[in-house]
Design a protein around this motif. Structure first.
Motif, mmCIF file in Angstrom:
data_model
loop_
_atom_site.group_PDB
_atom_site.id
_atom_site.type_symbol
_atom_site.label_atom_id
_atom_site.label_comp_id
_atom_site.label_asym_id
_atom_site.label_seq_id
_atom_site.Cartn_x
_atom_site.Cartn_y
_atom_site.Cartn_z
ATOM 1 N N VAL A 58 0.874 -1.166 0.000
ATOM 2 C CA VAL A 58 0.000 0.000 0.000
ATOM 3 C C VAL A 58 0.914 1.220 0.000
ATOM 4 O O VAL A 58 1.906 1.262 0.736
ATOM 5 N N HIS A 96 1.228 4.974 1.033
ATOM 6 C CA HIS A 96 0.619 5.882 2.006
ATOM 7 C C HIS A 96 1.332 7.233 1.924
ATOM 8 O O HIS A 96 2.553 7.275 1.800
ATOM 9 N N ASP A 121 -4.118 7.024 1.148
ATOM 10 C CA ASP A 121 -3.465 5.901 0.483
ATOM 11 C C ASP A 121 -3.826 5.888 -0.993
ATOM 12 O O ASP A 121 -4.862 6.432 -1.399
ATOM 13 N N CYS A 122 -2.996 5.257 -1.763
ATOM 14 C CA CYS A 122 -3.230 5.136 -3.199
ATOM 15 C C CYS A 122 -4.572 4.454 -3.447
ATOM 16 O O CYS A 122 -4.873 3.430 -2.835
ATOM 17 N N PRO A 134 -7.702 1.226 0.829
ATOM 18 C CA PRO A 134 -6.675 1.589 -0.154
ATOM 19 C C PRO A 134 -6.539 0.518 -1.231
ATOM 20 O O PRO A 134 -6.956 -0.619 -1.052
ATOM 21 N N VAL A 155 -1.985 9.355 -5.121
ATOM 22 C CA VAL A 155 -2.557 9.483 -3.786
ATOM 23 C C VAL A 155 -3.200 10.867 -3.712
ATOM 24 O O VAL A 155 -2.517 11.875 -3.893
#
Length: 161
Positions: free
Chosen positions: A79, A81, A91-92, A101, A116
């Protein structure tokens, strides 16, 4: 342009491309941008972290113009962040704070792109004092919403809902 000069230019270009590939550590590359969720403008000096499935921070980066690149990433699930003062962390792949996320499943090599989007947020800071004006250590502070009922009575609640 003479043939020898054209050959030299092509050879030099290929050599530079090969050198760039050799400098990149083995593994995947995860790259992208950190943007303001409303304006879509890139956010400079955001801190980006790559977090593995166990919750460990694997890589860190700081964006100077809103872009980041994390290279040498081993195969696995991650993930991305990001945090920046004045914004809520994100988060993406998140579209709101409540959505999960996007996980990136990186292979041993490859390039993965993500964005993000961070929402603007405020912060409160200060001192908590007792009635005599002395500082209160480790005080818990809660932000309350003020509302009024139909009879004009003040109602305090801990959520904005």
């Amino acid at each position: 342009m003479p043939l020898s000069l054209r050959i030299l230019i092509v050879f030099s270009t290929l050599s530079l491309a090969a050198a760039a590939q050799q400098r990149r550590p083995p593994g995947a590359v995860i790259r992208g941008s950190v943007v303001d969720a409303v304006t879509q403008q890139k956010i400079a000096t955001a801190n980006v972290q790559l977090i593995d499935a166990a919750g460990n921070i694997v890589r860190r980066a700081t964006t100077f113009r809103g872009d980041f690149e994390l290279s040498g990433v081993p195969a696995g699930r991650y993930v991305v962040h990001a945090e920046r003062f004045g914004y809520a962390p994100g988060d993406c792949g998140q579209h709101s704070i409540d959505t999960p996320p996007m996980e990136i499943e990186a292979a041993q090599s490859g390039i993965y792109d993500c964005t993000v989007a961070l929402m603007r947020a405020g912060a409160f800071y200060g001192l908590v004092l007792d009635p005599a004006g002395n500082r209160v250590a480790n005080a818990e502070v809660q932000l309350l919403a003020v509302r009024y009922d139909a009879k004009g009575r003040k109602i305090l609640s801990s959520s904005a809902a």
